[in-house]
Scaffold this motif. Structure first.
Motif, PDB file in Angstrom:
ATOM      1  N   ILE A  68       0.789  -0.953   0.047  1.00 46.66           N
ATOM      2  CA  ILE A  68       0.114  -0.038  -0.093  1.00 46.66           C
ATOM      3  C   ILE A  68       0.873   1.368  -0.168  1.00 46.66           C
ATOM      4  CG2 ILE A  68      -1.827   1.305   1.069  1.00 46.66           C
ATOM      5  CD1 ILE A  68      -2.499  -1.478   2.595  1.00 46.66           C
ATOM      6  N   GLU A  69       0.577   2.300  -0.853  1.00 42.08           N
ATOM      7  CA  GLU A  69       1.381   3.377  -0.931  1.00 42.08           C
ATOM      8  C   GLU A  69       1.060   3.994   0.562  1.00 42.08           C
ATOM      9  OE1 GLU A  69       3.293   4.818  -3.257  1.00 42.08           O
ATOM     10  OE2 GLU A  69       2.614   3.254  -4.614  1.00 42.08           O
ATOM     11  N   PRO A  70       2.355   4.573   1.087  1.00 41.90           N
ATOM     12  CA  PRO A  70       2.221   5.185   2.488  1.00 41.90           C
ATOM     13  C   PRO A  70       1.643   6.472   2.680  1.00 41.90           C
ATOM     14  CG  PRO A  70       4.589   5.270   1.559  1.00 41.90           C
ATOM     15  CD  PRO A  70       3.661   4.292   0.600  1.00 41.90           C
ATOM     16  N   ARG A  71       1.804   7.263   1.312  1.00 44.19           N
ATOM     17  CA  ARG A  71       1.333   8.535   1.258  1.00 44.19           C
ATOM     18  C   ARG A  71       0.207   8.816   0.522  1.00 44.19           C
ATOM     19  NH1 ARG A  71       3.393  11.674   4.487  1.00 44.19           N
ATOM     20  NH2 ARG A  71       2.508  13.625   3.683  1.00 44.19           N
ATOM     21  N   ILE A  72      -0.735   9.808   0.427  1.00 43.43           N
ATOM     22  CA  ILE A  72      -1.703  10.014  -0.473  1.00 43.43           C
ATOM     23  C   ILE A  72      -0.983  11.122  -1.432  1.00 43.43           C
ATOM     24  CG2 ILE A  72      -3.783   9.280   0.628  1.00 43.43           C
ATOM     25  CD1 ILE A  72      -4.207  12.352   1.271  1.00 43.43           C
TER      26      ILE A  72
ATOM     27  N   ALA B  48     -10.479  11.277  15.230  1.00 46.14           N
ATOM     28  CA  ALA B  48     -10.250  10.486  16.587  1.00 46.14           C
ATOM     29  C   ALA B  48      -9.512   9.215  16.062  1.00 46.14           C
ATOM     30  CB  ALA B  48     -11.523  10.328  17.396  1.00 46.14           C
ATOM     31  N   PRO B  49      -8.395   8.995  16.647  1.00 41.00           N
ATOM     32  CA  PRO B  49      -7.487   7.687  16.359  1.00 41.00           C
ATOM     33  C   PRO B  49      -8.515   6.605  16.565  1.00 41.00           C
ATOM     34  CG  PRO B  49      -6.278   9.150  17.931  1.00 41.00           C
ATOM     35  CD  PRO B  49      -7.717  10.047  17.799  1.00 41.00           C
ATOM     36  N   ALA B  50      -9.451   6.388  17.429  1.00 41.08           N
ATOM     37  CA  ALA B  50     -10.312   5.231  17.567  1.00 41.08           C
ATOM     38  C   ALA B  50     -11.161   5.030  16.190  1.00 41.08           C
ATOM     39  CB  ALA B  50     -11.293   5.348  18.673  1.00 41.08           C
ATOM     40  N   HIS B  51     -11.305   6.105  15.470  1.00 37.40           N
ATOM     41  CA  HIS B  51     -12.221   5.836  14.366  1.00 37.40           C
ATOM     42  C   HIS B  51     -11.307   5.116  13.397  1.00 37.40           C
ATOM     43  CE1 HIS B  51     -15.269   7.442  11.323  1.00 37.40           C
ATOM     44  NE2 HIS B  51     -14.257   7.274  10.391  1.00 37.40           N
ATOM     45  N   ALA B  52     -10.090   5.047  12.971  1.00 37.73           N
ATOM     46  CA  ALA B  52      -9.308   4.292  12.393  1.00 37.73           C
ATOM     47  C   ALA B  52      -9.392   2.924  12.940  1.00 37.73           C
ATOM     48  CB  ALA B  52      -7.778   4.855  12.145  1.00 37.73           C
TER      49      ALA B  52
ATOM     50  N   GLN C 183      -4.144  12.504   5.381  1.00 35.81           N
ATOM     51  CA  GLN C 183      -2.880  11.690   5.469  1.00 35.81           C
ATOM     52  C   GLN C 183      -2.658  11.027   6.714  1.00 35.81           C
ATOM     53  OE1 GLN C 183      -0.680  10.380   3.315  1.00 35.81           O
ATOM     54  NE2 GLN C 183       0.499   9.564   4.812  1.00 35.81           N
ATOM     55  N   ALA C 184      -3.069  11.967   7.927  1.00 43.37           N
ATOM     56  CA  ALA C 184      -2.889  11.560   9.390  1.00 43.37           C
ATOM     57  C   ALA C 184      -3.898  10.424   9.697  1.00 43.37           C
ATOM     58  CB  ALA C 184      -3.466  12.768  10.273  1.00 43.37           C
ATOM     59  N   HIS C 185      -5.100  10.345   9.218  1.00 44.70           N
ATOM     60  CA  HIS C 185      -5.918   9.465   9.207  1.00 44.70           C
ATOM     61  C   HIS C 185      -5.297   7.965   8.785  1.00 44.70           C
ATOM     62  CE1 HIS C 185      -9.662   7.139   9.572  1.00 44.70           C
ATOM     63  NE2 HIS C 185      -9.761   6.782   8.541  1.00 44.70           N
ATOM     64  N   ARG C 186      -4.897   8.261   7.410  1.00 43.08           N
ATOM     65  CA  ARG C 186      -4.135   7.120   6.800  1.00 43.08           C
ATOM     66  C   ARG C 186      -2.949   6.657   7.732  1.00 43.08           C
ATOM     67  NH1 ARG C 186      -4.234   6.181   1.420  1.00 43.08           N
ATOM     68  NH2 ARG C 186      -2.507   4.840   0.505  1.00 43.08           N
ATOM     69  N   GLU C 187      -2.267   7.268   8.308  1.00 43.67           N
ATOM     70  CA  GLU C 187      -1.127   6.850   9.103  1.00 43.67           C
ATOM     71  C   GLU C 187      -1.908   6.093  10.464  1.00 43.67           C
ATOM     72  OE1 GLU C 187       1.070  10.246   9.736  1.00 43.67           O
ATOM     73  OE2 GLU C 187       1.944  10.152   7.551  1.00 43.67           O
ATOM     74  N   GLN C 188      -2.776   6.631  10.629  1.00 41.72           N
ATOM     75  CA  GLN C 188      -3.707   5.926  11.960  1.00 41.72           C
ATOM     76  C   GLN C 188      -4.145   4.523  11.619  1.00 41.72           C
ATOM     77  OE1 GLN C 188      -6.676   8.761  12.859  1.00 41.72           O
ATOM     78  NE2 GLN C 188      -5.474  10.177  14.098  1.00 41.72           N
ATOM     79  N   LEU C 189      -4.302   4.506  10.298  1.00 38.64           N
ATOM     80  CA  LEU C 189      -4.889   3.080   9.877  1.00 38.64           C
ATOM     81  C   LEU C 189      -3.909   2.229   9.729  1.00 38.64           C
ATOM     82  CD1 LEU C 189      -7.332   4.341   6.794  1.00 38.64           C
ATOM     83  CD2 LEU C 189      -8.139   3.044   8.941  1.00 38.64           C
ATOM     84  N   PHE C 190      -2.629   2.588   9.285  1.00 37.98           N
ATOM     85  CA  PHE C 190      -1.664   1.608   9.305  1.00 37.98           C
ATOM     86  C   PHE C 190      -1.020   1.293  10.482  1.00 37.98           C
ATOM     87  CE2 PHE C 190      -0.393   3.674   4.987  1.00 37.98           C
ATOM     88  CZ  PHE C 190      -0.401   2.646   4.317  1.00 37.98           C
ATOM     89  N   ALA C 191      -1.266   2.129  11.657  1.00 36.20           N
ATOM     90  CA  ALA C 191      -0.786   1.837  13.074  1.00 36.20           C
ATOM     91  C   ALA C 191      -1.807   1.017  13.753  1.00 36.20           C
ATOM     92  CB  ALA C 191      -0.519   2.795  13.586  1.00 36.20           C
ATOM     93  N   VAL C 192      -2.874   0.733  13.176  1.00 38.75           N
ATOM     94  CA  VAL C 192      -3.958   0.021  14.210  1.00 38.75           C
ATOM     95  C   VAL C 192      -3.433  -1.417  14.461  1.00 38.75           C
ATOM     96  CG1 VAL C 192      -6.084  -1.303  14.063  1.00 38.75           C
ATOM     97  CG2 VAL C 192      -5.920   1.199  13.308  1.00 38.75           C
TER      98      VAL C 192
END
Length: 1012
Positions: free
Chosen positions: A546-550, A852-856, A962-971
């Motif tokens: 998956i591409e790390p950045r949009i 919110a981080p919980a959303h991811a 992008q911040a939300h994307r990084e939260q998804l990666f970090a779950v």
């Protein structure tokens, strides 16, 4: 999925309810198109295929390469085009001989495991191992189509391998047939004392499909207009005939129809053709020899005189006027398969509420046909409608069509060729499928420019060309069907009785040994469904793929006409300009809010300025790709109890027509016509009819809106605008004898909405167009009224939220959000009673907003619960057509089911799913697969027309995304267990439940449910 024929009206088509018109990305590089034109030569051999034709289609910026497979005769069409969203499909001609649903059950069953991938349900498992932008399968009247699309080359090869093995080498296990098609099984499979009943996914899907009266009518039109062969039966399966299909018949149908000699392969995009051909040849076609498939559909013998029939359906409890629910259409078979006077004659007659289903040209069968008629009429008016059709044909033959009407339709073709769709390949494969299926030339079908040129030449040479065609195809056509359908109060009861008799007949024919075998097979299927599956044989991408950045989208915001913010987004729009405007509803009185959807629906259809509604419609078609107004409730990304409310105005046009389009908007905003009472009544009836017709197909969405109504402040407004409350309101309005009180509400809504207060605009266009756009938008805005020049303070319930700054942006767009600090979420259970044989169930839970981080974590969890628990419980075990979990942008977590034979049992499955999530019984591999599935949606292609739309509507910057994307990666695993306990477990007091379906004794006894 069963489609009772994909509609194609001339050269324009619709896909899944949305415009999927062909468009050319002339601004983008056309290297794939150019490479194909230079690279391939007729007669060239490539991996077992021979090139038979190489054709440039400049109007669509693509090169078509036709090939045939040397040893099997399989046909292949490759459309080379500079588009990253590459698509593959394979289709088979599958003309059934009866209504047992063999092609439809087969479509489901081949996707349940194959020789190379023998795990259960590899198709659904690949949804979580892929970054696909589309995966599905469709059964039409006479062909079955298997398409997928993806932007990732490795993913394309993985999916192609699974699709090829599924189509040509399926396991076709008996238990899969029982699960997907039909079976006799005890109500409780573990208790042989419970009664035997019919179960099966397709069986329930088709029971649900035929609760839709429009589908019933469309099926009867096709069956009775083309009675001599395959179109006389139901390809998806009649629920009363599906139990006649045997496992052996299914296997035989596959052997005779799913052969390369009966296959048509299609590839599209910028991936290399050679790799596709190599894989198709090596993994599938090299293992077959040519046969002569006997699958051709013969021509329908033309009638020597017209025919007429009457059929029945269930009454529609949501339709306006219980005594005016008859539908009639007149259909003509077109002998060589090649508006609107009928609107004026039929809709304006006031006899009905809307056109009958399948009105217009239908090219989904071997011979095309044309239908026109009305629904929502009184039975006594059937002959009147027939006379109106005949009289309209006579008028056309005598007077012809207005030049502007013809030009408007040709303009529509031109603009839809330029308008870009993210599902371009999917639109193409569905557009050519029927023609190609009957050995027509799909490449000729794509040459829209030359077709228009030929049409213009015919008109030039013979001004009466169209009149003569109308006379030939309609007036003098003896193959004419008049079909009427009227409601029968006992219809549902009779259908249930027929099913009961069918069941009784089946059960009575069973010996004690048969019954024991059924019991044992039920236990075996239950054990198989409960057994964990090893999917390691399936190919899969990794999270690292998956591409790390949009990619960031540059937008600029400037003030126009003094103080109105306008967002400009430069994009390769191929000479088309896209304009949007958003106007707030913050000052609108509460009693007017329920009528905003109606206001939006009629605003662009009532006339304006010096144009009556017919002239306005003509100008819209001549100068634009359409004008639309839609109400929106936009949640805030940071706070659950904050939202924005307003109306989005949207349109697009060719650059040469920009001044005309903006002039039309100016006239609509400043001088709308609200005194056309009779036409307003017509539009009200059409709106009510369309809403009523949509409920059987989207019951899960209506259930979801109602279940979330009391969880956030925006929920009540969403129900008001788009829920069952709106459906029922429009029914009551349509039944009013005096509609003037409603008409008088429109100017009051206009006063609050159609002005510059709380207004913002957005434009997507090419750089060369921007200066012209800025002038036109500024001129338009200066025509609009405004309350006062000084800035008014916001109402007390409104908070102002500036848009975030970012590259290429200025923080000038201030969103005015509604907030309610006193709001308290509360649970609510609603059962909407419908005479459906299936249910639509939804449970909604209040969770966390987008930022919110919980959303991811909740987004990953929804996908995980769908794939690893709910799919098995609700579809495989429960027999529903679909079910799962999803998380909205506004933080509402929804568990749902679709065309479900169960209701309270499904609610119990939702509870079990939450317990499963809280227990953490999932692996890191499961989490990785859920992430892939989520990112496939997050990274779905965005059309140039929609770039920057998240920023414009939601104030959502690329930095926040992008911040939300990084939260998804970090779950992580512990995050998923945490949000399960925090929101779905302890927080379950803030939940709502809704159900659309038949009477339910257990719910009726429970006082916590509201019965509607």
């Amino acid at each position: 999925m069963w489609r009772s024929g994909w509609r194609t009206r001339g050269v324009l088509w619709r896909l899944s309810g949305r415009s999927a018109s062909l468009g050319a990305w002339r601004w983008a590089s056309t290297t794939a198109c150019e490479r194909a034109l230079l690279r391939y030569r007729v007669g060239e051999k490539i991996h077992g295929f021979t090139v038979s034709q190489v054709t440039s289609v400049p109007e669509l910026t693509l090169t078509a390469v036709k090939l045939s497979h040397d040893s099997t005769g399989a046909q292949h069409l490759h459309l080379a085009r500079e588009d990253r969203n590459n698509l593959f499909s394979v289709q088979f001609r599958t003309a059934p001989a009866d209504s047992s649903g063999a092609p439809h059950v087969l479509e489901h069953t081949v996707l349940c495991g194959s020789q190379r991938y023998p795990c259960r349900d590899p198709f659904f498992k690949m949804l979580n191992r892929s970054l696909s932008t589309f995966m599905n399968a469709f059964t039409a009247s006479d062909y079955t189509l298997y398409p997928f699309s993806t932007q990732n080359p490795k993913d394309f090869q993985n999916l192609l391998s699974v699709y090829l093995d599924a189509a040509f080498f399926p396991c076709l296990r008996e238990l899969d047939f029982c699960q997907e098609g039909w079976r006799l099984e005890h109500e409780d499979p573990s208790d042989p004392q419970t009664p035997l009943v019919f179960k099966g996914v397709v069986f329930n899907e088709m029971k649900g499909a035929f609760t839709d009266n429009e589908r019933i009518f469309s099926q009867h039109v096709q069956s009775r207009l083309l009675p001599d062969h395959t179109y006389s039966v139901v390809s998806g399966g009649d629920p009363l005939c599906i139990p006649d299909l045997t496992w052996e018949q299914l296997r035989q149908f596959h052997a005779t129809h799913y052969h390369p000699s009966n296959a048509r392969f299609f590839t599209y995009g910028n991936f290399p053709l050679e790799q596709h051909l190599k894989q198709i040849h090596e993994e599938a076609l090299s293992k077959f020899q040519r046969i002569k498939p006997r699958t051709a559909v013969p021509a329908q013998k033309p009638w020597d005189k017209p025919r007429e029939f009457q059929v029945t359906c269930a009454p529609d409890s949501l339709a306006a006027g219980s005594s005016e629910q008859t539908t009639i259409s007149v259909s003509f078979l077109l002998p060589d398969g090649p508006n609107s006077p009928f609107y004026k004659a039929l809709i304006e007659s006031g006899l009905g509420t809307d056109f009958s289903p399948d009105v217009g040209y239908n090219g989904c069968t071997r011979e095309a046909y044309f239908s026109v008629g009305l629904q929502g009429i009184a039975e006594k008016d059937i002959q009147t409608v027939r006379d109106l059709v005949d009289r309209t044909l006579d008028d056309i033959i005598e007077k012809g069509f207005e030049d502007d009407r013809i030009e408007a339709l040709l303009h529509k073709i031109e603009i839809q060729m330029k308008h870009q769709s993210v599902s371009f390949g999917l639109a193409l494969t569905s557009y050519i499928a029927s023609c190609w299926n009957h050995d027509g030339d799909p490449v000729e079908l794509l040459k829209l420019g030359s077709q228009v040129a030929r049409f213009r030449k015919c008109l030039e040479e013979n001004p009466k060309f169209l009149q003569e065609k109308v006379k030939q195809y309609f007036k003098n056509n003896q193959h004419k069907l008049t079909l009427s359908m009227k409601p029968d109060d006992k219809y549902s009861e009779k259908q249930m009785q027929l099913e009961t008799e069918k069941l009784k007949q089946k059960v009575n024919s069973l010996s004690p040994e048969d019954k024991q075998q059924i019991y044992e097979k039920g236990l075996e299927l239950q054990a198989q469904q409960s057994q964990p599956q090893d999917a390691s044989c399936l190919p899969a991408l990794k999270v690292s793929d998956i591409e790390p950045r949009i990619p960031f989208t540059e937008v600029e915001v400037a003030l126009a006409a003094g103080d109105t913010p306008v967002q400009y987004c430069t994009q390769p729009t191929n000479g088309v300009i896209y304009f949007r405007a958003f106007s707030s509803l913050n000052t609108l009185p509460e009693e007017l809010r329920p009528y905003v959807p109606l206001f939006c629906n009629v605003l662009t259809k009532l006339g304006c300025g010096g144009l009556d509604y017919r002239e306005l419609a003509q100008q819209v078609d001549l100068k634009t790709g359409g004008l639309a107004a839609t109400p929106h409730v936009l949640p805030d990304d940071s706070h659950l109890d904050t939202y924005e409310q307003g109306v989005l105005f949207s349109s697009f046009c060719l650059d040469r027509n920009l001044p005309d389009m903006m002039h039309l908007w100016s006239e609509i905003f400043n001088n709308p016509c609200f005194d056309e009472e009779e036409h307003f009544r017509v539009l009200v009836k059409m709106t009510a009819q369309e809403l009523s017709n949509g409920v059987p197909d989207a019951g899960h969405l209506y259930a979801s809106i109602r279940a979330g109504r009391m969880l956030v402040p925006a929920g009540d407004l969403q129900e008001t605008f788009g829920g069952m409350d709106q459906v029922r309101l429009m029914k009551s309005v349509a039944e009013m004898t005096d509609i003037k009180p409603i008409l008088r509400k429109l100017p009051r809504i206009k006063k609050h909405l159609l002005n510059c207060d709380n207004f913002r605009c957005s434009v997507n266009a090419t750089p060369q167009q921007m200066s012209q756009v800025e002038n036109s938008v500024d001129s338009f805005l200066r025509t609009l009224s405004r309350s006062k020049k000084e800035r008014k303070p916001a109402p007390p319930h409104v908070v102002e939220k500036p848009a975030p700054k970012g590259p290429g942006r200025h923080s000038l767009v201030t969103r005015k959000l509604v907030t309610d600090p006193t709001f308290k979420p509360c649970p609510m259970k609603t059962h909407f009673l419908f005479p459906f044989p299936v249910n639509y169930v939804a449970e909604c839970i209040r969770t966390a907003p987008y930022a919110a981080p919980a959303h991811a974590s909740l987004k990953i969890l929804a996908r995980l619960m769908t794939a690893k628990f709910l799919h098995t419980e609700i579809r495989e075990k429960g027999g529903a057509y679909g079910g799962g979990a999803r998380l909205s942008y506004g933080g509402i977590f929804t568990l749902y089911s679709y065309r479900d034979p169960h209701s309270t049992e499904t609610l119990q499955s939702f509870l079990k799913a939450i317990d499963w999530a809280k227990s953490g019984r999932f692996t890191q591999q499961d989490i990785n697969e859920a992430k892939l599935s989520v990112f496939a949606a997050v990274d779905a292609p965005v059309a140039p027309s929609d770039k920057g739309l998240d920023c414009f509507l939601y104030g959502l910057s690329d930095e926040v995304k992008q911040a939300h994307r990084e939260q998804l990666f970090a779950v992580r695993h512990e995050d998923l267990v945490d949000v399960s306990n925090r929101y779905l477990g302890a927080g379950r007091s803030t939940h709502g439940v809704a159900l659309l379906g038949p009477d339910n004794a257990s719910i009726a006894k429970d006082p916590s449910w509201v019965i509607r």
